[in-house]
Design an enzyme around this catalytic site. Structure first.
Site, PDB file in Angstrom:
ATOM      1  N   GLU A   1      -6.355 -10.688  -0.902  1.00 22.89           N
ATOM      2  CA  GLU A   1      -7.150 -10.429   0.309  1.00 22.89           C
ATOM      3  C   GLU A   1      -8.632 -10.376  -0.034  1.00 22.89           C
ATOM      4  OE1 GLU A   1      -5.655  -6.998   2.469  1.00 22.89           O
ATOM      5  OE2 GLU A   1      -3.575  -7.540   2.046  1.00 22.89           O
TER       6      GLU A   1
ATOM      7  N   GLU B   1       0.799  -1.238   0.000  1.00 24.93           N
ATOM      8  CA  GLU B   1       0.000   0.000   0.000  1.00 24.93           C
ATOM      9  C   GLU B   1       0.828   1.283   0.000  1.00 24.93           C
ATOM     10  OE1 GLU B   1      -2.764  -0.433   3.271  1.00 24.93           O
ATOM     11  OE2 GLU B   1      -3.495  -2.351   2.530  1.00 24.93           O
TER      12      GLU B   1
ATOM     13  N   HIS C   1     -10.690  -6.101  -1.981  1.00 19.27           N
ATOM     14  CA  HIS C   1     -11.731  -5.911  -0.963  1.00 19.27           C
ATOM     15  C   HIS C   1     -12.895  -5.190  -1.639  1.00 19.27           C
ATOM     16  CE1 HIS C   1      -9.214  -7.183   2.349  1.00 19.27           C
ATOM     17  NE2 HIS C   1      -8.250  -6.378   1.947  1.00 19.27           N
TER      18      HIS C   1
ATOM     19  N   ASN D   1       1.992  -5.285  -3.055  1.00 21.63           N
ATOM     20  CA  ASN D   1       0.585  -5.591  -2.762  1.00 21.63           C
ATOM     21  C   ASN D   1      -0.185  -4.297  -2.484  1.00 21.63           C
ATOM     22  OD1 ASN D   1      -1.461  -7.655  -2.054  1.00 21.63           O
ATOM     23  ND2 ASN D   1      -1.267  -6.880   0.038  1.00 21.63           N
TER      24      ASN D   1
ATOM     25  N   ASP E   1     -12.391 -10.339  -0.386  1.00 22.55           N
ATOM     26  CA  ASP E   1     -13.673 -10.454   0.304  1.00 22.55           C
ATOM     27  C   ASP E   1     -14.659  -9.535  -0.396  1.00 22.55           C
ATOM     28  OD1 ASP E   1     -12.739  -8.017   1.389  1.00 22.55           O
ATOM     29  OD2 ASP E   1     -12.583  -8.784   3.426  1.00 22.55           O
TER      30      ASP E   1
HETATM   31  O1  9MR Z   1      -7.654  -7.898   8.659  1.00 24.12           O
HETATM   32  C1  9MR Z   1      -6.712  -7.066   9.304  1.00 24.12           C
HETATM   33  C2  9MR Z   1      -7.321  -6.537  10.603  1.00 24.12           C
HETATM   34  O2  9MR Z   1      -7.477  -7.609  11.523  1.00 24.12           O
HETATM   35  C3  9MR Z   1      -6.435  -5.462  11.170  1.00 24.12           C
HETATM   36  O3  9MR Z   1      -7.075  -4.882  12.287  1.00 24.12           O
HETATM   37  C4  9MR Z   1      -6.144  -4.419  10.125  1.00 24.12           C
HETATM   38  C5  9MR Z   1      -5.254  -3.352  10.663  1.00 24.12           C
HETATM   39  O4  9MR Z   1      -4.758  -2.499   9.704  1.00 24.12           O
HETATM   40  O5  9MR Z   1      -5.518  -5.027   9.011  1.00 24.12           O
HETATM   41  C6  9MR Z   1      -6.367  -5.930   8.384  1.00 24.12           C
HETATM   42  O6  9MR Z   1      -5.752  -6.445   7.229  1.00 24.12           O
HETATM   43  C7  9MR Z   1      -5.419  -5.493   6.215  1.00 24.12           C
HETATM   44  C8  9MR Z   1      -4.204  -6.008   5.477  1.00 24.12           C
HETATM   45  O7  9MR Z   1      -3.176  -6.264   6.387  1.00 24.12           O
HETATM   46  C9  9MR Z   1      -3.752  -5.023   4.409  1.00 24.12           C
HETATM   47  N1  9MR Z   1      -4.815  -4.692   3.513  1.00 24.12           N
HETATM   48  C10 9MR Z   1      -6.068  -4.285   4.132  1.00 24.12           C
HETATM   49  C11 9MR Z   1      -6.520  -5.336   5.149  1.00 24.12           C
HETATM   50  C12 9MR Z   1      -7.884  -4.986   5.704  1.00 24.12           C
HETATM   51  O8  9MR Z   1      -7.841  -3.814   6.429  1.00 24.12           O
END
Ligand code: 9MR
Length: 453
Positions: A273, A165, A244, A208, A275
């Site tokens: 990722e 990101e 997402h 990513n 969903d």
């Molecule tokens: O799913 C993850 C969640 O449990 C955490 O609280 C969050 C914190 O930033 O990160 C989520 O995963 C993220 C991933 O690491 C990077 N892309 C976005 C995902 C969803 O927020």
């Protein structure tokens, strides 16, 4: 020749060759499918297509038997959801804690699952001390972090999200502000990848991001970076598309084309990722479209969903995953399994084969227009469909795509059948298109009812 058909011997030969390659790939991967049953699970069905099917995993849930058994039965890859992030492994400078991440990696190794490492350099979940460093110190800390974490997991990670990101949303195509960007400048990404390669030359190194799933300013900026890296020999092997999705950010119509343009740069692409918020057949259709996009891109090597069950999703209220809170298989599960070519009983299916057809005008110009017909399966999966399209004389259909046409004696009624796109999961859609030469008449074509088999 008035009617151009997309078929022909060249296409058939290519299809046969591709089929052979698919069988070889499936044979090579069969051993990696963990405890998955042949083609009746997500993992086994994906393996038969030469791909992995993974999920994000949280170490804290591995002790829940339904969680672990669903993981072990259905998935062939894992991504630690939070356990490998900087704040989890190096909360204090140069003091590393791998306990939770090790739990996930050990579980995965015991089941022959691939592990995606997530993530080494990211602006979020970054401990405060990192932001307080001077540029020189930050550079040392970044390289040390990459080196220590990758060394600990050397040989155990299929692919690393080296940088996550790094670009802003919106139309700027600019880099996102972060301690790395602000203090080290644009070169930090290249440096991170070079360091990563030197530590574990066998791990695939990925960039990513999210909101890069279709072609837009953000994905264009990432594309330019990857192209530049490939041209200059900066080590990069793959690009992850987080995917997402929800109603505000649906599956883009150019999703496959976007994956393909990155693949054409000479990198693997992965859906990392996935969903999709929603429920029922609408959610199932979106999932089908994502799986089909990956399957259509040879270098799309795998799909990871961002969690197993809705109850533990980061967007739990949007019920975006394949299993409900009781680990019941949702319609989305059945759709994914079917898109992967698998079979099995699950929720969401049933009923008799049916379909609907809807026409839309996609382009017009002086002298002609393009039409598109979207075919949607009803509440049961279908293996074929037939739709008639009638044009008004003296109009003529001058080209078609994504279908196999035949005509009545008048040449005005076209009967369209699938061209490799006949298998649709319950609620899933495909489309075919055609060009009409107006010959002075702009009347819209009449689309008959859809017949399913
Ligand atoms: O799913 C993850 C969640 O449990 C955490 O609280 C969050 C914190 O930033 O990160 C989520 O995963 C993220 C991933 O690491 C990077 N892309 C976005 C995902 C969803 O927020």
């Amino acid at each position: 020749m008035m009617h151009r058909s997309p078929g022909g011997p060249g296409l058939l030969r290519r299809a046969l060759l591709a089929g052979t390659a698919g069988v070889l790939a499936a044979a090579g991967l069969a051993g990696a499918a963990g405890t998955a049953d042949a083609a009746s699970t997500l993992g086994a069905s994906a393996a038969a297509k030469g791909r992995y099917f993974g999920t994000a995993v949280a170490a804290g849930h591995l002790g829940e038997s339904a969680y672990a058994s669903t993981l072990d039965t259905e998935f062939t890859a894992v991504t630690p959801e939070n356990e490998m992030k900087w704040d989890a492994v190096e909360a204090t400078r140069n003091s590393f804690n791998f306990a939770s991440a090790d739990q996930i990696v050990a579980h995965a190794q015991g089941k022959n699952m691939k592990v995606r490492g997530h993530t080494l350099v990211w602006h979020s979940q970054l401990p405060g001390w990192v932001g307080g460093l001077s540029a020189i110190d930050l550079r040392t800390a970044m390289n040390n972090h990459i080196t220590q974490v990758m060394t600990h997991y050397k040989g155990k990670i299929y692919a690393w999200d080296v940088v996550n990101e790094a670009y802003q949303d919106g139309s700027s195509g600019a880099r996102r502000s972060s301690p790395f960007q602000d203090k080290l400048g644009d070169g930090y990404i290249e440096e991170a990848f070079r360091t990563a390669r030197s530590v574990d030359p066998n791990a695939k190194l990925c960039y990513n991001d999210y909101n890069t799933d279709g072609q837009n300013a953000k994905s264009n900026a990432v594309y330019a970076m990857v192209k530049d890296f490939k041209q200059r020999g900066v080590p990069i092997d793959c690009v992850g598309f987080q995917s997402h999705f929800n109603s505000a950010s649906p599956v883009p119509s150019d999703y496959r084309a976007n994956l393909q343009r990155f693949a054409d740069l000479g990198v693997d692409v992965q859906i990392t990722e996935l969903d999709i918020e929603g429920s029922g057949s609408a959610q199932a259709t979106s999932y089908t479209n994502v799986v089909n996009a990956c399957l259509a891109v040879t270098r799309c090597t795998g799909i990871t969903v961002w969690g197993i069950t809705d109850k533990y999703s980061w967007r739990s209220s949007g019920t975006p995953l394949l299993f409900d809170g009781n680990y019941g298989k949702k319609a989305a599960y059945t759709a994914v399994l079917s898109a992967l070519g698998g079979s099995g009983s699950g929720g969401g299916g049933g009923g008799t084969a049916s379909c609907t057809a809807a026409y839309s005008l996609t382009q017009s110009w002086n002298g002609g227009f393009n039409g598109q017909v979207t075919v949607t399966a009803g509440s049961a999966a279908i293996t074929g469909w037939t739709v008639t399209v009638t044009v008004t004389p003296p109009q003529k259909v001058s080209a078609t795509w994504n279908g196999t046409p035949s005509w009545d004696s008048s040449g005005n009624v076209m009967t369209m059948k699938p061209n490799g796109n006949g298998n649709l999961a319950a609620g899933a859609s495909t489309s075919f298109g055609f060009t009409v030469t107006s010959n002075g008449t702009t009347t819209a074509p009449k689309v008959g009812s859809c017949t399913a088999s």
